[in-house]
Design an enzyme around this catalytic site. Sequence first.
Site, PDB file in Angstrom:
ATOM      1  N   LYS A  68       4.755   4.181 -13.729  1.00 37.24           N
ATOM      2  CA  LYS A  68       5.593   2.987 -13.494  1.00 37.24           C
ATOM      3  C   LYS A  68       5.294   2.404 -12.115  1.00 37.24           C
ATOM      4  O   LYS A  68       4.790   3.091 -11.221  1.00 37.24           O
ATOM      5  CB  LYS A  68       7.087   3.313 -13.588  1.00 37.24           C
ATOM      6  N   ASP A  87      14.754   9.319 -11.789  1.00 39.50           N
ATOM      7  CA  ASP A  87      13.881   8.352 -12.469  1.00 39.50           C
ATOM      8  C   ASP A  87      13.601   8.731 -13.921  1.00 39.50           C
ATOM      9  O   ASP A  87      12.996   7.953 -14.657  1.00 39.50           O
ATOM     10  CB  ASP A  87      12.528   8.232 -11.734  1.00 39.50           C
TER      11      ASP A  87
END
EC number: 2.7.1.148
Length: 279
Positions: free
Chosen positions: A8, A132
């Site tokens: 990401k 996350d």
Amino acid sequence: MQLKAKAKINLTLDVLYKRPDGYHEVEMIMQTLELADIIHIEESEETRVICNHPFVPEDQGNLVYKAVEEIKRYCNIDKNVKIHIEKNIPVAAGLGGGSSDCAATLKGLNQMWNLGLEDETLEKIGLKLGADVPFFIKGGTQLAQGIGEKLTPLPSPPPMWVVLGKANMGVSTKEVYTNLNLASIRKRPNTQGMINAIETGDIKEICNNLCNVLETVTLKKYSTVRNIKNRMAQMGANGVLMSGSGPTVFGLCNTYDKAVRIAKNLETLTEEVYVTKFC
Ligand code: ATP
């Protein structure tokens, strides 16, 4: 079973305040990339994690190992698996590799053991393993708030090529947060502005709204990270930003040719350069 665990980047990253429990309240827009680790899972007598990267632990310290233990505990399962991680995502780079491997493992075991858990449950289990991790259960483009667990899906931005340039070192996320001086931050992301830009598919505004407050720590400390960022901008990337706590810097490009030209040039500054795209 084989799964992809995507990297990401953060299109925005704001730290609002430090909570009494020590966690930071954040607001960030995250986007998954095509660049991915490959996770191979097979039934086994005992649980084992194997990884082809020298800096990734193969013991209980690996987030994949923790994912197996946590989902077994949650569902009261007495089975074991051997998991092989084929690392393609740079480690300790701000690209969320460990968290993504962890989320992919939760999703994989949910399927393999027919557990029937909803994404929301997997996100809850994932949160115990890392802030996350919940984002990576669905991936794509999402706004993450709280410590990362309050997730709002966003539409996909227009397709863009992404050049990643990583200085030859790892950065500890914990250390960056410890050194963050919230009072000294002058430029903060306009999160709503970025959401509007994504919703209208406005590449120029997406690039104008890129902002990460953790740059105040990592860019200040490491000249190589600054140099990589400056070089990408000079070479004509449409937008440039550091991802997460760094040290990876990404450049968004509207054409593949531009991305490749920038990547080639960056190779004079660092060996770790990748061309990938939103996914
Ligand atoms: P974060 O911002 O969450 O720290 P990151 O992308 O900066 O993410 P990771 O690549 O996830 O960093 O690695 C951070 C540390 O986590 C590594 O130094 C490594 O020791 C440990 N780790 C545990 N499991 C994994 C895994 N499956 N892949 C990579 N690193 C892992």
